[in-house]
Scaffold this motif. Structure first.
Motif, PDB file in Angstrom:
ATOM      1  N   GLU A  43       0.960  -1.203   0.032  1.00  0.00           N
ATOM      2  CA  GLU A  43      -0.026   0.034  -0.150  1.00  0.00           C
ATOM      3  C   GLU A  43       0.589   1.260   0.066  1.00  0.00           C
ATOM      4  OE1 GLU A  43      -3.331   0.800  -0.119  1.00  0.00           O
ATOM      5  OE2 GLU A  43      -3.456  -1.458  -0.642  1.00  0.00           O
ATOM      6  N   MET A  44       2.079   1.119   0.632  1.00  0.00           N
ATOM      7  CA  MET A  44       2.993   2.401   0.745  1.00  0.00           C
ATOM      8  C   MET A  44       3.707   2.571  -0.611  1.00  0.00           C
ATOM      9  SD  MET A  44       5.091   1.806   4.057  1.00  0.00           S
ATOM     10  CE  MET A  44       6.276   3.312   3.846  1.00  0.00           C
ATOM     11  N   ALA A  51      -0.321  12.016  -1.655  1.00  0.00           N
ATOM     12  CA  ALA A  51      -1.564  11.282  -0.948  1.00  0.00           C
ATOM     13  C   ALA A  51      -1.109  11.409   0.698  1.00  0.00           C
ATOM     14  CB  ALA A  51      -2.047  10.149  -1.317  1.00  0.00           C
ATOM     15  N   VAL A  52       0.243  11.050   0.957  1.00  0.00           N
ATOM     16  CA  VAL A  52       0.744  11.082   2.136  1.00  0.00           C
ATOM     17  C   VAL A  52       1.725  12.350   2.322  1.00  0.00           C
ATOM     18  CG1 VAL A  52       2.041   9.348   3.680  1.00  0.00           C
ATOM     19  CG2 VAL A  52       0.565   8.428   1.892  1.00  0.00           C
ATOM     20  N   SER A  53       1.500  12.822   3.680  1.00  0.00           N
ATOM     21  CA  SER A  53       2.419  13.909   3.785  1.00  0.00           C
ATOM     22  C   SER A  53       3.912  13.435   4.147  1.00  0.00           C
ATOM     23  CB  SER A  53       2.030  14.969   5.064  1.00  0.00           C
ATOM     24  OG  SER A  53       1.792  14.120   6.192  1.00  0.00           O
ATOM     25  N   LEU A  54       4.698  14.636   3.964  1.00  0.00           N
ATOM     26  CA  LEU A  54       5.995  14.163   4.291  1.00  0.00           C
ATOM     27  C   LEU A  54       6.549  13.697   5.698  1.00  0.00           C
ATOM     28  CD1 LEU A  54       9.263  14.217   3.376  1.00  0.00           C
ATOM     29  CD2 LEU A  54       9.231  16.558   4.275  1.00  0.00           C
ATOM     30  N   MET A  55       5.774  14.110   6.572  1.00  0.00           N
ATOM     31  CA  MET A  55       5.724  14.033   8.090  1.00  0.00           C
ATOM     32  C   MET A  55       5.196  12.397   8.230  1.00  0.00           C
ATOM     33  SD  MET A  55       7.246  14.553  11.114  1.00  0.00           S
ATOM     34  CE  MET A  55       7.450  16.580  10.679  1.00  0.00           C
ATOM     35  N   GLU A  56       4.166  12.242   7.561  1.00  0.00           N
ATOM     36  CA  GLU A  56       3.637  10.839   7.798  1.00  0.00           C
ATOM     37  C   GLU A  56       4.535   9.755   7.149  1.00  0.00           C
ATOM     38  OE1 GLU A  56      -1.352  11.747   7.615  1.00  0.00           O
ATOM     39  OE2 GLU A  56      -0.177  11.443   5.930  1.00  0.00           O
ATOM     40  N   GLN A  62      10.108   5.435   9.925  1.00  0.00           N
ATOM     41  CA  GLN A  62      10.816   4.762  11.371  1.00  0.00           C
ATOM     42  C   GLN A  62       9.944   3.732  11.858  1.00  0.00           C
ATOM     43  OE1 GLN A  62      10.054   8.459  13.358  1.00  0.00           O
ATOM     44  NE2 GLN A  62      12.142   9.330  13.157  1.00  0.00           N
ATOM     45  N   LEU A  63       8.638   3.437  11.576  1.00  0.00           N
ATOM     46  CA  LEU A  63       7.900   2.258  12.213  1.00  0.00           C
ATOM     47  C   LEU A  63       8.258   1.020  11.233  1.00  0.00           C
ATOM     48  CD1 LEU A  63       5.435   1.324  13.755  1.00  0.00           C
ATOM     49  CD2 LEU A  63       4.099   1.701  12.001  1.00  0.00           C
ATOM     50  N   CYS A  86       0.003   7.148  10.155  1.00  0.00           N
ATOM     51  CA  CYS A  86      -0.571   7.608   8.924  1.00  0.00           C
ATOM     52  C   CYS A  86      -2.200   6.934   8.979  1.00  0.00           C
ATOM     53  CB  CYS A  86      -0.061   7.066   7.702  1.00  0.00           C
ATOM     54  SG  CYS A  86      -0.793   7.754   6.049  1.00  0.00           S
ATOM     55  N   PRO A  87      -3.033   7.654   9.494  1.00  0.00           N
ATOM     56  CA  PRO A  87      -4.479   7.085   9.544  1.00  0.00           C
ATOM     57  C   PRO A  87      -5.182   6.666   8.171  1.00  0.00           C
ATOM     58  CG  PRO A  87      -4.428   9.091  10.640  1.00  0.00           C
ATOM     59  CD  PRO A  87      -3.137   9.026  10.132  1.00  0.00           C
TER      60      PRO A  87
END
Length: 755
Positions: A43-44, A51-56, A62-63, A86-87
């Motif tokens: 999915e990533m 669609a995904v912010s830089l912070m997310e 990191q996860l 990332c919700p």
């Protein structure tokens, strides 16, 4: 390594809904949890950068590493971790897993077929040699080796994994709704790092080789640096037993079991695990492969050396000496200078009470420097400094030696030894009676440890040096009457070092001593007597000394004198000079309270000679204080005043609040006694100065809540005010004395003759 039966490799077993082979038959296998991680990675890759912010994206990266390396966790926990990062992606992963689990077997087949597309194209989503790429390739390879029956079992396990996650989600729905905002606010770093918790390990089933190695290395690191974040001893032992059940020859698991048993002071189990570790190390041939023919002998000599260290830790010095002799013999046969240097260091530890042990230590330091062993050389220097401190060497020479060892630490990045060096300086300054310098060094150590973290958010502040520094801080605050601050420090110590941790005895003894001192100050001798048992269990010499102090306070002079004489002989035999001086001071105080100052004088002079010889400034000042009191009783207050002026400055600068009050009270007594022969104007001036000193003494005693001494002070003040004709002040002091006297009845000791 012991051979694994071939059938275990080709016929995976089922345990807790997980398809697996023997732990060391293959390095990795597919589990429902790993399928969920593969879905996350897929999915990533499919989700665009917009669609995904830089912070997310950063939080997800990191996860990933803890998810790939750690043990299997529940689906609910996995959803929660992804949602915190990332919700949006968490929702996509949940839908994909649901469709796969509620669909058909071909959906899972198609998913694994599509995984290989991640490496295709001129600019692939994942590089083959990256951490994620290697994980994907291992999973694709492991899945392709499964037979149809094994694939069906895996799909059934995936459905069960999903259903268990759904049940958990339904049960916790209400709780999650009410606590969602609070949970988001309190998202802690250890959750992001996916530190191994008890429930996570227990749900994972057997670990693969990589997972087992990661689990062992993480737990060993936590035991060394931050024991509170490691699994509890019982839970960790349960997991280690589970690992050893699948592979009894896993040497590293035996060694972690040895470390775990040391936490709970289990001498039998720790010895058992240590011997098994070296047995397995020899059986697997790991040492022989890396060291040629020397491997076998190397394991044997280091086994004997570790066994000696273990026996020494538990106080079995005779067994430790025998094991050390065996290690030395094998090391000499193999010409292993490094092992011999370690043996030489332990020889000093076993014989450090002997008079010639410093020669052994100096030789050890020189040899360690010669063979390029900075860790051993630094430890030797610090042991030498400690020995010289007890021998009465000057502080500047000791600090110069520690400065040389600090250069070694910074040069070779030995952060653990830097902490030990600063804790050593703190203890040396306290030994010499310089509380301000000790406070500065302790705070320096705490500041250093709060700056630098080790791995996975673990702060390296749960070491012995940190505990020692905090205990010094608690005692220094208690000495100054700051009992609330001391309680806060002790509370922090109890959180950092739970009762079952290896350094908990340090704060336990510190706590008991502070409680004892407070009970004695408050005149609650029955409470102080009850605390003696706990102190004796932690430190026998200190416990006997405190028992004698209680007996003396209760006017049981004969029993106290017998106990002090026995303790004095024991301390002289053990060369515990600091305690010898303290015992001599207690014996002298006993004679003074028995109205025998002439007998007390030789004892005090002996204590003063020892204090001067060993440069124990604070104990020397306290001895001079008692000498001045003896001279006051003998009727020579002028001599007492001149002595007092010698001792009062160090006491007011670095002394405890109680000792400051005693010094000011004695000064006032000497001033009053000296004024008896003066003319009226000078006498009045001397008495007024004495009253000022008594007020200062009363303030000091009030800080430590020492009501008995406050009663003595106000009694003396009332007498002085009566002499000066100040009726109102006299009546106020008399009323206060009466209140305190009713609350604390006298124990038969004349008020004026009590220092």
């Amino acid at each position: 390594m012991a051979s694994v039966h071939e059938s275990l490799y080709f016929n995976p077993m089922m345990t807790n809904g997980v398809v697996h082979a023997n732990v060391f038959g293959i390095k990795d296998w597919v589990t429902p949890y790993k399928i969920a991680v593969l879905v996350l990675l897929n999915e990533m890759g499919r989700t665009g950068e917009a669609a995904v912010s830089l912070m997310e994206r950063r939080r997800l990266n990191q996860l990933l590493l803890p998810l790939l390396q750690g043990p299997d966790i529940t689906l609910t926990k996995l959803y929660k971790l992804i949602e915190e990062s990332c919700p949006q992606l968490a929702n996509s992963v949940q839908i994909r897993i649901k469709l796969m689990a509620e669909g058909e077997l071909k959906d899972m087949e198609q998913f694994f077929d599509d995984l290989s597309d991640s490496f295709s194209g001129t600019e692939p989503e994942v590089h083959k040699t990256s951490v994620v790429g290697l994980f994907l390739r291992h999973m694709i390879l492991a899945y392709s080796k499964l037979s149809f029956s094994q694939v069906f079992k895996l799909y059934t396990a995936l459905q069960q994994y999903f259903q268990n996650g759904e049940k958990k989600t339904v049960e916790d729905a209400d709780m999650e709704l009410t606590n969602r905002e609070e949970g988001e606010r309190k998202m802690e770093k250890e959750e992001l790092d996916v530190s191994i918790r008890e429930e996570e390990v227990s749900c994972s089933g057997p670990l693969s080789q990589k997972q087992a190695e990661f689990f062992l290395s993480q737990q060993a690191s936590l035991l060394k640096n931050d024991e509170t974040k490691a699994l509890p001893p019982a839970s960790l032992q349960k997991e280690l037993n589970n690992l050893l059940k699948f592979n009894p020859d896993f040497a590293e698991a035996h060694y972690l079991s040895y470390l775990n048993n040391l936490r709970v002071q289990d001498v039998f189990s720790s010895t058992h695990s240590l011997l098994h570790y070296f047995d397995r190390l020899i059986l697997t041939g790991a040492e022989s492969k890396s060291n040629g023919e020397e491997g076998y002998g190397r394991s044997l000599r280091y086994a004997a050396l570790n066994l000696a260290a273990l026996h020494c830790r538990f106080g079995h010095y005779q067994q430790a000496e025998l094991a050390l002799q065996e290690a030395i013999r094998i090391a000499q046969e193999s010409n292993d200078h490094v092992c011999l240097q370690h043996c030489l260091s332990w020889l000093y530890v076993l014989g450090q009470k002997k008079s010639d042990s410093y020669v052994l230590l100096e030789h050890s330091v020189k040899k360690a420097v010669h063979f390029g062993l900075p860790y051993l050389a630094s430890l030797g220097i610090q042991s030498l400094v400690q020995q010289r401190a007890f021998a009465g060497k000057t502080a500047n020479k000791l600090m110069d030696a520690l400065k040389d060892s600090d250069l070694l630490h910074w040069k070779h990045s030995l952060s653990e030894l830097i902490d030990i060096s600063i804790a050593q300086k703190t203890a040396i300054w306290r030994l010499y009676g310089r509380s301000t310098m000790a406070l500065q060094q302790a705070q320096m150590l705490l500041s250093m440890n709060s700056l630098e973290s080790v791995n996975a958010g673990v702060q390296q502040n749960n070491t012995e040096s940190f505990a020692v520094a905090l205990c010094h801080l608690a005692e220094l605050h208690a000495e100054q009457g700051c009992f609330a601050a001391a309680s806060e420090v002790l509370k922090h110590l109890k959180e950092r070092f739970p009762p079952n941790s290896q350094h908990a005895q340090l704060w336990m003894l510190c706590d008991q001593k502070i409680q004892f001192d407070r009970a004695m100050h408050d005149g609650k001798y029955h409470l102080a007597d009850s605390l003696v048992t706990g102190i004796t269990a932690l430190h026998s010499t200190e416990g006997v000394y405190r028992k004698a102090v209680v007996l003396q306070a209760q006017n049981q002079m004969t029993e106290a004198h017998k106990l002090l004489q026995k303790l004095l002989i024991h301390c002289q035999k053990m060369r515990n000079t600091e305690m010898v001086i303290s015992v001599l001071l207690s014996v002298a105080e006993l004679y003074l309270r028995s109205s025998s100052p002439t007998i007390a004088l030789p004892v005090l002079l002996q204590a003063l000679a020892l204090s001067k010889e060993y440069r124990l400034q604070y104990l020397a000042s306290e001895t001079v204080l008692n000498l001045a009191f003896a001279q006051l009783i003998l009727g020579i207050p002028e001599q007492a005043l001149s002595l007092l002026h010698m001792a009062i400055e160090p006491i007011l600068a670095d002394g405890a609040v109680l000792d400051k009050g005693r010094a000011m009270f004695l000064l006032a007594k000497c001033q009053v006694a000296s004024a008896a022969s003066c003319d009226p104007p000078n006498k009045t001036e001397a008495l007024e100065a004495a009253i000022e000193n008594l007020n200062e003494a009363k303030n000091y005693f009030a800080k430590v809540d020492c009501k008995e001494r406050i009663r003595d002070v106000v009694y003396f003040q009332a007498r002085l005010y009566h002499t000066l004709g100040k009726t109102q002040e006299r009546n106020r002091c008399a009323m206060l004395f009466r209140q305190l006297h009713q609350e604390l009845p006298a124990h038969g000791v004349p008020l004026i003759d009590h220092l």
